[in-house]
Scaffold this motif. Sequence first.
Motif, PDB file in Angstrom:
ATOM      1  N   SER A  35       0.885  -1.139  -0.011  1.00 34.08           N
ATOM      2  CA  SER A  35      -0.013   0.050   0.084  1.00 34.08           C
ATOM      3  C   SER A  35       0.903   1.222   0.055  1.00 34.08           C
ATOM      4  CB  SER A  35      -1.026  -0.006   1.325  1.00 34.08           C
ATOM      5  OG  SER A  35      -1.715  -1.023   1.112  1.00 34.08           O
ATOM      6  N   ASP A  39      -3.147   5.847  -3.575  1.00 38.35           N
ATOM      7  CA  ASP A  39      -4.645   5.456  -4.234  1.00 38.35           C
ATOM      8  C   ASP A  39      -5.006   3.970  -3.590  1.00 38.35           C
ATOM      9  OD1 ASP A  39      -4.749   7.449  -5.770  1.00 38.35           O
ATOM     10  OD2 ASP A  39      -3.446   6.580  -7.610  1.00 38.35           O
ATOM     11  N   ASP A  40      -4.104   3.300  -2.923  1.00 40.98           N
ATOM     12  CA  ASP A  40      -4.508   1.942  -2.569  1.00 40.98           C
ATOM     13  C   ASP A  40      -5.105   2.302  -1.045  1.00 40.98           C
ATOM     14  OD1 ASP A  40      -3.466   0.771  -4.533  1.00 40.98           O
ATOM     15  OD2 ASP A  40      -1.563   0.710  -3.616  1.00 40.98           O
ATOM     16  N   ALA A  41      -6.088   1.436  -0.652  1.00 44.00           N
ATOM     17  CA  ALA A  41      -6.550   1.476   0.715  1.00 44.00           C
ATOM     18  C   ALA A  41      -5.534   0.843   1.707  1.00 44.00           C
ATOM     19  CB  ALA A  41      -7.841   0.518   0.670  1.00 44.00           C
ATOM     20  N   LYS A  43      -5.400  -1.367   4.508  1.00 44.70           N
ATOM     21  CA  LYS A  43      -6.033  -2.492   5.086  1.00 44.70           C
ATOM     22  C   LYS A  43      -5.857  -2.651   6.694  1.00 44.70           C
ATOM     23  CE  LYS A  43      -6.259  -5.004   0.858  1.00 44.70           C
ATOM     24  NZ  LYS A  43      -5.413  -4.119   0.107  1.00 44.70           N
ATOM     25  N   GLN A  59     -16.434   4.699  10.493  1.00 45.70           N
ATOM     26  CA  GLN A  59     -16.528   4.343   9.058  1.00 45.70           C
ATOM     27  C   GLN A  59     -17.987   4.976   8.682  1.00 45.70           C
ATOM     28  OE1 GLN A  59     -15.593   0.538   6.393  1.00 45.70           O
ATOM     29  NE2 GLN A  59     -17.536   0.152   7.426  1.00 45.70           N
ATOM     30  N   GLU A  65     -13.843   9.392   4.931  1.00 45.25           N
ATOM     31  CA  GLU A  65     -13.916  10.074   3.915  1.00 45.25           C
ATOM     32  C   GLU A  65     -13.790  11.813   4.111  1.00 45.25           C
ATOM     33  OE1 GLU A  65     -15.907   7.801   4.928  1.00 45.25           O
ATOM     34  OE2 GLU A  65     -16.670   6.444   3.111  1.00 45.25           O
ATOM     35  N   ASP A  68     -10.313  12.718   3.822  1.00 44.96           N
ATOM     36  CA  ASP A  68      -9.673  12.291   2.666  1.00 44.96           C
ATOM     37  C   ASP A  68      -8.479  11.041   2.654  1.00 44.96           C
ATOM     38  OD1 ASP A  68      -9.124  12.416  -0.058  1.00 44.96           O
ATOM     39  OD2 ASP A  68      -7.647  13.904   0.079  1.00 44.96           O
ATOM     40  N   VAL A  69      -8.745   9.819   3.456  1.00 43.91           N
ATOM     41  CA  VAL A  69      -8.008   8.789   3.620  1.00 43.91           C
ATOM     42  C   VAL A  69      -8.783   7.449   3.227  1.00 43.91           C
ATOM     43  CG1 VAL A  69      -8.603   8.443   6.054  1.00 43.91           C
ATOM     44  CG2 VAL A  69      -6.550   7.523   5.117  1.00 43.91           C
ATOM     45  N   ASN A  70      -8.243   6.754   2.465  1.00 47.85           N
ATOM     46  CA  ASN A  70      -8.736   5.494   1.875  1.00 47.85           C
ATOM     47  C   ASN A  70      -8.482   4.391   3.019  1.00 47.85           C
ATOM     48  OD1 ASN A  70      -9.964   3.445   0.264  1.00 47.85           O
ATOM     49  ND2 ASN A  70      -8.340   3.931  -1.414  1.00 47.85           N
ATOM     50  N   GLU A  72      -9.662   0.343   4.316  1.00 45.62           N
ATOM     51  CA  GLU A  72     -10.381  -0.689   4.388  1.00 45.62           C
ATOM     52  C   GLU A  72     -10.465  -1.614   5.457  1.00 45.62           C
ATOM     53  OE1 GLU A  72     -10.648  -5.149   1.991  1.00 45.62           O
ATOM     54  OE2 GLU A  72      -9.612  -3.442   1.075  1.00 45.62           O
ATOM     55  N   ASP A 237      -1.225   9.868   5.988  1.00 43.17           N
ATOM     56  CA  ASP A 237      -2.526   8.924   5.794  1.00 43.17           C
ATOM     57  C   ASP A 237      -2.568   8.218   7.167  1.00 43.17           C
ATOM     58  OD1 ASP A 237      -3.170   9.623   3.334  1.00 43.17           O
ATOM     59  OD2 ASP A 237      -2.142   7.832   2.467  1.00 43.17           O
TER      60      ASP A 237
END
Length: 354
Positions: A35, A39-41, A43, A59, A65, A68-70, A72, A237
């Motif tokens: 990661s 662009d990658d989540a 995890k 979540q 959101e 602004d962090v991805n 999972e 992040d």
Amino acid sequence: MKKLMSYLTMMCLLVLLLTGCGGSGGGAAENSSDSNSADDAIKIGVSAFPGWYTWYAVQGFGAFEDNDVNVELVWFNTYSDSLQAFNSGQIDGVCAALSDTISPAVSGVDFKVVMINDNSAGADGIVSQGDITSLEGLKGKTVATEIGTIEHFFLLNALETVGMTEDDIELTNMTVENAGPAVISGQVDAASLWEPSLSYAASEGDTNLLFDSSETPGLIPDTLMISGDILDNRSEDVQKIVTAYFEGMQTYNEKPAEALEFMAEQAGISTDEMAVAMEGARLFSIADNYAAFHEEAEDYTYLPYTAERTAAFLLDQGMVSDELSDPESIFDSTYIDALYEENPDMVVPDTQAE
């Protein structure tokens, strides 16, 4: 606990948990973690403990959101599977009890503990058959727990309070989800459990709650571990994740019913049952985190002290192979420190029963 609501529905729900109820993953993450790309989540492994269900409230409230962090959230039915997935690099972060950070630290796994979700304050406990009324009564009895995890560690500490060791019992290796029904059905004499399995087992049938983590304050901090790869390459992040968590907790404080809905949906239980389960977790604020990282003390309020004592206990019990040479090395307070400077008074829900 016996005066609490009936948990008759919990048997079916716990069985469903074993088959993947309400989760976004099975027993382990399927994809190897790589990661480094923004662009990658990222995890994060989560398993069934009240203080970690809070991530689903974060979540649900959209805090990831908003920052602004991805992210999972990867669900694990079995806690030890989440630890194995993290240690082998399949996921980027994991919710883990502090005691379960010691072995990977000794083994050279590259990670840091970046925050504390909560302290267990009754969310872990030992439940027995009705004819056993004390910890001493476990001598020679079959006691189920998931060997090598926090519940095993908790059980050993509980036995130590009455001068007993693991040699005094017949230890049976069993996941927490299975150990609850096993003690109710009489398959085992006792079990070391966490919520929501704990309340379920203590409320159904002829059982006794012998001991819980409210009697060992500070012994079980529940943390977020992040891999060194993510810390090195996506530190901003990580800051966003920690910020999102506490913003989510502030919203939880303002909208507890909605937060419990998000959490209960993931757990597959009712919101009332989730509220009861949360009573055993003392959620940590930013200020609580800052104090645990920085305010030196010879007790379990100070994280390095807790890590040092925990590591010594695990080594003595043969649960780790070597000493933890530098307990402070497993912590990185950078992200908490930044939040503390900005908003030290941000609140979290008070989940403790009065």
